[in-house]
Design a protein around this motif. Structure first.
Motif: not given
Length: 225
Positions: A181-182, A94-96, A80-81
């Motif tokens: 979280x990907x 780039x981070x949660x 997912x992007x």
């Protein structure tokens, strides 16, 4: 031969199928359908020759008798992007913590109704910001490329499978969700249990999963399964 397939694989599929048609002399017709609508149509008894969708959907349709388990082939996988309108500032995801900040800062957010959308709705809950996002986050109708909604200015930030974002002009790709979280979706195909073109369908799945097909999947934002 008739194929019903997920929008996520469209670009790679359209590049790969002409060679199969030349070699097999088989005419292949494809319909591009959201995952929810594929499920609905198959469970309603619609006939086709080949179905390509998420591995979970294919499994469900096999268990329901619509598809032939012996023909199931894993094809590719996707993550997912996120994307914004072309030329807009790209947020840091780039981070949660950066992702949470980007979601809070966005004026409006849209995500798909497919597997990635269901996952994002659950992720917002896990991150503790679901209620905060509720006034400005929307789920797109089935079968919609959410990037198109961002490209025309309806929303500021969108999330969908990377290959679906890659198909849209007028948006800038931001990046993938952070690894922690990907979500990875595997796309598989199987021949309909009542198809009269079962051999051709199986041959097409072998073509799509061949070693020669791998660079094409990667080119369009997927990894071979």
């Amino acid at each position: 031969m008739n194929v019903i397939a997920s929008l996520a694989i469209r670009a790679a599929y359209l590049e790969l199928v002409p060679a199969f048609q030349r070699q097999s002399k088989e005419k292949v017709r494809a319909q591009w359908v959201g995952m929810a609508d594929i499920r609905k149509r198959m469970l309603a008894g619609e006939l086709t020759d080949l179905v390509i969708g998420s591995a979970a959907l294919i499994e469900d349709l096999i268990n329901g008798g619509s598809l032939d388990s012996r023909t199931r082939v894993a094809l590719a996988k996707s993550e997912v992007g996120a994307a914004v309108r072309a030329g807009a500032r790209k947020p840091d995801i780039g981070s949660v913590e950066a992702l949470k900040s980007a979601l809070r800062a966005a004026r409006s957010i849209v995500y798909s109704s497919g597997p990635s959308g269901a996952y994002l709705a659950e992720l917002f809950q896990r991150l503790g910001i679901a209620e905060e996002l509720k006034p400005k986050a929307r789920q797109a109708p089935p079968g919609v490329l959410v990037g198109e909604l961002v490209a025309r200015g309806d929303f500021e930030l969108c999330f969908q499978q990377v290959p679906e974002l890659r198909q849209v002009k007028g948006i800038d790709y931001v990046g993938r969700l952070p690894r922690e979280v990907q979500m990875t979706t595997v796309f598989s195909g199987a021949v309909h249990s009542k198809s009269t073109q079962s051999r051709a369908g199986a041959d097409l799945l072998q073509h799509l999963s061949s070693r020669e097909a791998q660079p094409v999947w990667r080119k369009h934002g997927l990894e071979p399964a």
